[in-house]
Design a protein around this motif. Structure first.
Motif, PDB file in Angstrom:
ATOM      1  N   PRO A  75       0.655  -1.096   0.096  1.00 55.81           N
ATOM      2  CA  PRO A  75       0.012   0.004   0.001  1.00 55.81           C
ATOM      3  C   PRO A  75       0.908   1.270   0.051  1.00 55.81           C
ATOM      4  O   PRO A  75       0.213   2.166  -0.315  1.00 55.81           O
ATOM      5  CB  PRO A  75      -0.886  -0.072   1.346  1.00 55.81           C
ATOM      6  CG  PRO A  75      -0.858  -1.702   1.662  1.00 55.81           C
ATOM      7  CD  PRO A  75       0.571  -2.176   1.253  1.00 55.81           C
ATOM      8  N   ARG A  76       2.095   1.135   0.450  1.00 53.67           N
ATOM      9  CA  ARG A  76       2.850   2.224   0.451  1.00 53.67           C
ATOM     10  C   ARG A  76       4.358   2.080   0.392  1.00 53.67           C
ATOM     11  O   ARG A  76       4.914   0.975   0.492  1.00 53.67           O
ATOM     12  CB  ARG A  76       2.760   2.910   1.866  1.00 53.67           C
ATOM     13  CG  ARG A  76       3.335   4.476   1.973  1.00 53.67           C
ATOM     14  CD  ARG A  76       2.878   5.228   3.226  1.00 53.67           C
ATOM     15  NE  ARG A  76       3.132   6.519   3.138  1.00 53.67           N
ATOM     16  CZ  ARG A  76       2.871   7.553   3.835  1.00 53.67           C
ATOM     17  NH1 ARG A  76       2.488   7.193   5.102  1.00 53.67           N
ATOM     18  NH2 ARG A  76       3.139   8.808   3.525  1.00 53.67           N
ATOM     19  N   TYR A  77       4.967   2.850  -0.506  1.00 56.81           N
ATOM     20  CA  TYR A  77       6.468   2.591  -0.849  1.00 56.81           C
ATOM     21  C   TYR A  77       7.097   4.249  -0.824  1.00 56.81           C
ATOM     22  O   TYR A  77       6.754   4.923  -1.734  1.00 56.81           O
ATOM     23  CB  TYR A  77       6.731   1.981  -2.075  1.00 56.81           C
ATOM     24  CG  TYR A  77       8.103   1.207  -2.166  1.00 56.81           C
ATOM     25  CD1 TYR A  77       8.506   0.121  -2.071  1.00 56.81           C
ATOM     26  CD2 TYR A  77       8.985   2.231  -2.612  1.00 56.81           C
ATOM     27  CE1 TYR A  77       9.690  -0.611  -2.092  1.00 56.81           C
ATOM     28  CE2 TYR A  77      10.404   1.713  -2.647  1.00 56.81           C
ATOM     29  CZ  TYR A  77      10.836   0.433  -2.391  1.00 56.81           C
ATOM     30  OH  TYR A  77      11.894  -0.146  -2.675  1.00 56.81           O
ATOM     31  N   SER A  78       8.113   4.361   0.139  1.00 57.06           N
ATOM     32  CA  SER A  78       8.736   5.714  -0.193  1.00 57.06           C
ATOM     33  C   SER A  78      10.197   5.515  -0.291  1.00 57.06           C
ATOM     34  O   SER A  78      10.709   4.374   0.100  1.00 57.06           O
ATOM     35  CB  SER A  78       8.361   6.573   0.994  1.00 57.06           C
ATOM     36  OG  SER A  78       9.010   5.874   2.221  1.00 57.06           O
ATOM     37  N   ALA A  79      11.016   6.345  -0.732  1.00 55.54           N
ATOM     38  CA  ALA A  79      12.409   6.429  -1.169  1.00 55.54           C
ATOM     39  C   ALA A  79      13.021   7.540  -0.909  1.00 55.54           C
ATOM     40  O   ALA A  79      12.490   8.681  -1.359  1.00 55.54           O
ATOM     41  CB  ALA A  79      12.666   5.707  -2.302  1.00 55.54           C
ATOM     42  N   SER A  80      14.216   7.788  -0.358  1.00 57.12           N
ATOM     43  CA  SER A  80      15.118   8.693  -0.733  1.00 57.12           C
ATOM     44  C   SER A  80      16.442   8.524  -1.272  1.00 57.12           C
ATOM     45  O   SER A  80      16.655   7.217  -1.362  1.00 57.12           O
ATOM     46  CB  SER A  80      15.438   9.309   0.795  1.00 57.12           C
ATOM     47  OG  SER A  80      16.293   8.563   1.616  1.00 57.12           O
ATOM     48  N   LEU A  81      17.125   9.410  -1.722  1.00 59.31           N
ATOM     49  CA  LEU A  81      18.290   9.106  -2.587  1.00 59.31           C
ATOM     50  C   LEU A  81      19.483   9.827  -1.999  1.00 59.31           C
ATOM     51  O   LEU A  81      19.141  11.262  -1.702  1.00 59.31           O
ATOM     52  CB  LEU A  81      18.073   9.503  -3.938  1.00 59.31           C
ATOM     53  CG  LEU A  81      18.945   9.299  -5.037  1.00 59.31           C
ATOM     54  CD1 LEU A  81      18.795   7.513  -4.961  1.00 59.31           C
ATOM     55  CD2 LEU A  81      18.133   9.574  -6.364  1.00 59.31           C
ATOM     56  N   ILE A  82      20.510   9.255  -1.853  1.00 58.98           N
ATOM     57  CA  ILE A  82      21.761  10.071  -1.233  1.00 58.98           C
ATOM     58  C   ILE A  82      22.947   9.809  -1.961  1.00 58.98           C
ATOM     59  O   ILE A  82      23.286   8.695  -2.313  1.00 58.98           O
ATOM     60  CB  ILE A  82      21.865   9.542   0.306  1.00 58.98           C
ATOM     61  CG1 ILE A  82      20.729   9.763   1.139  1.00 58.98           C
ATOM     62  CG2 ILE A  82      23.262  10.582   0.900  1.00 58.98           C
ATOM     63  CD1 ILE A  82      20.491   8.786   2.152  1.00 58.98           C
ATOM     64  N   ASN A  83      23.538  10.705  -2.639  1.00 65.46           N
ATOM     65  CA  ASN A  83      24.620  10.622  -3.552  1.00 65.46           C
ATOM     66  C   ASN A  83      26.121  10.648  -2.550  1.00 65.46           C
ATOM     67  O   ASN A  83      26.109  11.554  -1.784  1.00 65.46           O
ATOM     68  CB  ASN A  83      24.485  11.535  -4.783  1.00 65.46           C
ATOM     69  CG  ASN A  83      23.329  11.194  -5.460  1.00 65.46           C
ATOM     70  OD1 ASN A  83      23.111   9.997  -5.850  1.00 65.46           O
ATOM     71  ND2 ASN A  83      22.395  12.072  -5.887  1.00 65.46           N
TER      72      ASN A  83
END
Ligand SMILES: [Zn+2]
Lengths: 338, 803
Positions: free
Chosen positions: B216-224
């Motif tokens: 039901p829910r999928y979140s993501a963040s990105l760190i370079n």
């Protein structure tokens, strides 16, 4: 005649002196006083003597006869007394040898403890119900508000016969079977076997539980506390303290775990109670409304409580047994101690 | 769940001792199974500061440091290379005994004085790093301070049993929240803030959910541009306190947040994701995937997979894949924070035989409202400890948001169920204490808004439990219910069971309780043909052991095995019984037929080893006598023993079937030696087995006594010489038939073979009791009747009178 009588009397006395057995005395009595005895014969001769002497002689003869009879009695008494003394003196047993017991058996400690538990609840007006040991998944889980793929199933390591059939993991399915058949009020206990695939010092794959269920119009959590307090007091003594603490069972809400003061250390802390002073003894709670719905009761009208306790656990505490497996090894050295 | 006391104290002030806290948690429904003290045992190890550092004059790889403890300056020779002047270190001084057994002494190393040692984590046994010395973070460290207290090394680990309904407490903050409600203190949630980068995340990656039911829910963040390395000492230490092995800074952060908030996270090496995007979809039956642990997993059509543009990269909610693992070469990471369908996670975890910290929480239900907070917390910690920069914003796919539920609660009903008289005020106070939003509805009812982390509260009764729990179960008054008067506690079958056990124990039998499951072999050893009911057993699909894999159809194997155990322990004289359930499979029925059997075994000496009884072995008539005792005691009246050669495990000449009212209810006899051999037993063994349920149906409850005669009986004996094949019962029945009504009782009192009786013959002596209930019999009268009986008997049976 007189002389003859006195001579016979003296002869008899002489013979009596030599007598050491009752038999000999009896012979002497027969010899002198018997039907064919010497004195008897002489007395028969009384008819031949003169009219005036007869009373005198008769009197004398009678005296002698009585006197002899007395002597015989005395002599017998002496012999008997001697015999009694001899018996007391010479006959004696090794009374330290074990007695001749008729061998009797023993009931298994689980039976003994189970009967004690049953006795207490019968006294409180509970009746006994039973259910199958091989059970449908429905009764063991689903009707108890434990659907398939519910994490609460992790609390039960289950033996399966097929997808739908299993060895009951607790005696709780009896609750459902009873409520399906009967309408409230209900007040039952259900002792029996349960199974989980687990085996170590404190778990055996088979064990025994007593399930309890009381359902009616105004049954409260306070009543649950009351009944279980009476039970623990009767089983373990009036002074045993107990405490109720929140827990989770899918088929009760609120659920409570019941601890009693450690019977070994009386609450001071010991190895048996992991130094907490408390021992977990019962799982319990108010019957969950979902369960009432499943059996067709109206949860707005009916309340009730249920509880379950492990018989082995109680027996282990009662008898100081520290390895649960001993119950099912049935070693005579163990069974003989109950 | 393991929870560190020190860690908990970061979120809530605790001003009482660990064991008191343990007690309170237990009484609030979080059973503390154990509290173990973590002792540092580091005497004479203190905080030091490197004041100066120069190479050792006589050794290339060593350096010479001046270390201050505030008051003193020590010269220390050191072999590590990771420190610089100004670093705070753990300095072991003379007299210190390190956990690895090393004793610190003042010494000379290559000619230079060394007054102690700067320690590595491994030497202090507080971590795994053995290459480098431990550099302490300078956040107000006091020089010279005992290292254990400076680093908070002393701790208490609580092992808490979290029930399946409280997944919110599978986290340190969750438990801290409960502590706060117990103590009335404030819960301090860590502040989450970080600086975002400039590039919008939508330009860099995307997330597509193809199966919103399972995810039901999928979140993501990105760190370079992160730098992979070791996470800070305190973080590693906390992970270890929770039973999690530290791996690398990025992975440790995800695990740290998992333990802190209870939200499982996963970090992907972003550069290993094809097309730099995430697709959440089901696998196909038979797909194979290699999980992080290197195992090949066979997938199913209901296995939810996290995929990139072309392939699966993780088993959703359970474990990541080897193909996208964060490694030391990783520089860009994508962090996942999601909510997966609990039921499906559980199914998948079971099917794959793979349970992880993540699956354990997802299957119980994580806080769907806390998904983003956990993601942000992890992003913050990655930036803090791994460097790099984030994209602008996060991805949050949440197709059908769940809104907080409202439940009404009646205070009257609460009191009715609990048996309490709680005031509304108090009920409200309790519920507010666990962060529930409570509003009045009417005089009796309140409306309670349920926060997303308490998904277990969905009915009024759940709130009633919370009220009871928070008020304290022990404050609920103990009452006794009104009890009905019940007629009978035990039914007749239960009474008969008790009675049977009483009778058998009183004649020397010990009760045993065997497992309801037995070995298939132990049934096979009975030589039964396939049609025999004992062969209709059911099997357990997942037995613990092969010899406990079928449900018993007979109690005899159990008794023989009990005998074996006892013979091994030199208990040779045995009389045993068991009353228990057996199980027969029934065609077209799901459940087997269950019934109670009563079986017994007797072997060895009749009276045991005794100085005063003859050392006679138990024989057939002993066990038969036991059965007769039992039947009599249970009021089973018309029983009869019929000889039978047909019981495959019993001696054909010494066995019998037992009939009651012309119904077969069981068997008795001597066990055949080949069967005993199969059980590794010898000796002579007798057994009986009764269908107890069937027998109970034939118990006679309406017992009436026979009047006693006022007149003396007259006895006459008769001894008959008959062929061996003639049985007691034949003659007995014949006498019975020929008897006139004055015959009151016929008893056998002697069976004789030998002198004065020809070979192949035996003498049976009977005593006949003549009795009238109306008058005194005369000898003459009885002699007449008896003589007539004898001559008739001789005529009918061909027996000879023994003079
Ligand atoms: Zn104790």
């Amino acid at each position: 005649m007189k002389e003859e009588l006195e001579r016979l009397f003296a002869e008899a006395l002489e013979k009596l002196k030599g007598a050491v057995e009752e038999r000999q005395v009896a012979e002497i009595k027969a010899e002198f006083l018997g039907k064919k005895g010497k004195i008897t014969a002489l007395l028969r001769g009384l008819v031949n003597i003169s009219q005036e002497q007869r009373p005198v002689m008769g009197c004398l003869a009678n005296e002698i006869k009585i006197s002899l009879e007395e002597k015989i009695k005395e002599s017998l008494e002496v012999i008997r007394e001697r015999k009694r003394k001899e018996y007391l003196l010479h006959e004696s047993l090794d009374i330290t040898l074990p007695g001749r017991r008729v061998p009797i058996g023993r009931k298994h400690p689980i039976t003994e403890v189970c009967n004690e538990i049953i006795g207490i609840f019968l006294g409180l007006g509970f009746q006994i119900s039973e259910g199958p040991e091989v059970e449908l998944d429905y009764y063991n889980f689903e009707a108890l508000n434990i659907p398939k793929d519910h994490p609460a199933r992790d609390m039960h390591d289950t033996f399966y016969i097929s997808d739908e059939v299993l060895l009951r993991t607790h005696t709780s399915p009896v609750q459902i079977r009873v409520m399906e058949k009967q309408s409230p009020p209900i007040q039952i206990i259900a002792p029996g076997k349960a199974f989980r695939c687990d085996s170590d010092v404190s778990h055996t794959p088979m064990f025994h539980q007593v399930e309890g269920l009381m359902v009616g119009d105004n049954i409260t959590f306070g009543d649950l506390k009351g009944i279980l307090t009476i039970f623990v007091h009767q089983m373990f003594g009036d002074k045993t303290r107990l405490r109720f603490r929140p827990s989770f069972f899918p088929f009760t809400e609120p659920s409570a775990e019941v601890d009693m003061q450690c019977v070994i250390c009386r609450g001071k802390g010991c190895r048996v109670c992991s130094f907490s002073g408390w021992l977990e003894i019962l799982g319990s709670g108010m019957v969950d409304p979902e369960v009432f719905k499943i059996v067709g009761y109206n949860p707005n009208e009916i309340t009730g409580f249920a509880f379950g306790l492990g018989i082995e656990r109680v027996a282990m505490l009662k008898y100081g047994i520290n390895d649960i497996r001993m119950f099912f090894e049935n070693d005579m050295r163990f069974l003989g101690q109950f | 769940m393991k929870a560190s006391f020190n860690w908990l104290r970061e979120y809530v002030d605790i001003d009482f001792a660990p064991d008191e806290l343990g007690e309170d948690l237990t009484m609030a429904g979080f059973e503390v199974e154990s509290i173990s003290k973590v002792d540092a045992n580091l005497n004479n190890v203190v905080v030091g500061k490197i004041m100066s550092l120069k190479p050792h004059p006589n050794a290339d790889k060593l350096s010479l440091c001046q270390v201050s403890t505030g008051g003193h300056l020590y010269s220390v020779v050191c072999g590590a290379a990771n420190m610089i002047s100004g670093d705070y270190v753990a300095l072991a001084l003379e007299g210190a005994l390190l956990p690895n057994g090393v004793k610190i002494k003042n010494t000379r190393i290559r000619g230079e004085l060394s007054q102690g040692m700067m320690c590595s984590e491994e030497e202090l046994k507080i971590g795994r790093d053995s290459q480098r010395i431990l550099i302490l973070q300078d956040d107000g460290l006091e020089l010279g301070k005992d290292i254990a207290s400076a680093l908070n090394l002393e701790d208490y680990i609580f092992e808490i049993n979290i029930t399946p309904n409280r997944p919110d407490c599978l986290s340190i903050i969750g438990i801290a929240r409960e502590i706060a409600s117990i103590t009335g203190k404030i819960l301090k949630i860590p502040k989450i803030e970080y600086r975002e980068g400039n590039e919008k995340i939508d330009k860099l990656t995307s997330v597509e959910i193809h199966d919103p039911e399972l995810c039901p829910r999928y979140s993501a963040s990105l760190i370079n541009d992160v730098t992979i390395g070791l996470s800070p000492f305190w973080m590693r230490r906390r992970l270890e306190s929770a039973g999690i092995r530290p791996i690398s800074n990025v992975v440790d952060v995800t695990n740290y947040v998992l333990m802190e908030f209870g939200q499982p996270l996963h970090a992907f090496d972003f550069d290993l994701l094809s097309e730099r995007r995430i697709v959440v979809q089901r696998a196909d039956d038979g797909d194979i995937f290699t999980s992080l642990d290197g195992m090949e997993r066979h997938l199913f059509s209901d296995t939810l997979m996290i995929c990139d543009g072309e392939k699966p990269v993780a088993i959703g909610g359970i474990m990541g894949g080897l193909n996208s693992e964060v490694s030391e070469n990783t520089s860009n990471v994508l962090i996942e924070s999601a909510y997966f369908n609990p039921t499906n996670i559980r199914k998948t975890s079971k099917k794959l035989g793979l349970q992880t910290e993540a699956s354990y929480r997802f299957e119980r239900g994580v806080d769907y409202g806390g998904v983003i907070r956990a993601l942000n917390r992890a992003t913050q910690l990655v930036l803090d400890f791994c460097g790099g920069k984030t994209a602008k914003g996060i991805v949050d796919q949440y197709p059908s948001p769940v809104f907080p539920k409202e439940i009404s609660l009646s205070v009257n009903k609460t009191n009715k169920i609990l048996g309490t008289s709680l005031k509304k005020m108090k009920v409200k106070r309790h519920l507010k204490g666990i962060e529930l939003d409570v509003k009045d509805l009417d005089r009796d009812k309140v409306i309670v808004k349920i926060p997303s982390f308490r998904m277990d509260l969905h009915r009024e009764v759940d709130l009633i439990e919370e009220v009871a729990r928070l008020d304290g179960y022990n404050n609920i008054p103990t009452t006794t219910p009104v009890v009905r008067v019940n007629t009978a506690g035990k039914n007749p079958a239960q009474v008969s069971q008790d009675r049977a056990k009483d009778i058998l124990t009183s004649i020397g039998y010990y009760e045993v309780v065997n497992y309801s499951f037995i070995s298939p072999l132990s049934v096979a050893l009975l030589n039964l043909d396939d049609e025999h009911p004992y062969k209709r057993f059911i099997s357990i699909k997942n037995p613990l052991r092969e010899d406990q894999s079928i449900m018993r159809t007979t109690l005899i194997p159990g008794l023989l095995n009990t005998m074996k155990t006892n013979v091994y322990n030199k208990n040779l004289n045995l009389k045993l019984f068991e009353l228990g359930t057996v199980f027969y499979s029934v065609e077209h029925e799901k459940l087997p037929k269950e019934k109670k059997m009563l079986s017994a075994l007797a072997t060895g000496l009749k009276y045991g080893e005794s100085w005063s009884f003859p050392g006679e072995g138990i024989d057939f008539y002993d066990i038969k006598g036991s059965l007769e005792n039992l039947f009599e005691g249970l009021n089973v009246m018309n029983f009869n023993f019929l000889p039978t050669p047909d019981i495959p495990y019993l001696h054909p000449g010494k066995s019998s079937i037992i009939m009651v009212d012309n119904t077969e209810i069981g068997t008795v006899g001597e066990v055949r030696s080949e069967v005993l051999e199969g059980y590794e037993l010898s000796d002579t063994v007798y057994v009986f087995e009764l269908d107890f349920d069937l027998m109970v149906k034939h118990t006679f409850s309406d017992k009436k006594i026979k009047p006693l005669s006022k007149y003396p009986p007259i006895y006459r004996d008769i001894a008959l010489i008959v062929d061996e094949s003639v049985q007691f019962k034949d003659i007995y029945n014949a006498i019975n038939k020929l008897s006139n009504k004055l015959v009151d009782n016929i008893q056998v009192f002697d069976v004789y073979r030998g002198r004065s009786v020809a070979n192949g013959k035996k003498s049976l002596a009977y005593r006949i009791k003549y009795q009238s209930y109306e008058r005194t019999l005369t000898d003459k009268e009885v002699n007449n009747i008896h003589e007539k009986l004898v001559s008739n008997l001789v005529e009918k049976t061909g027996a000879r009178i023994r003079e």
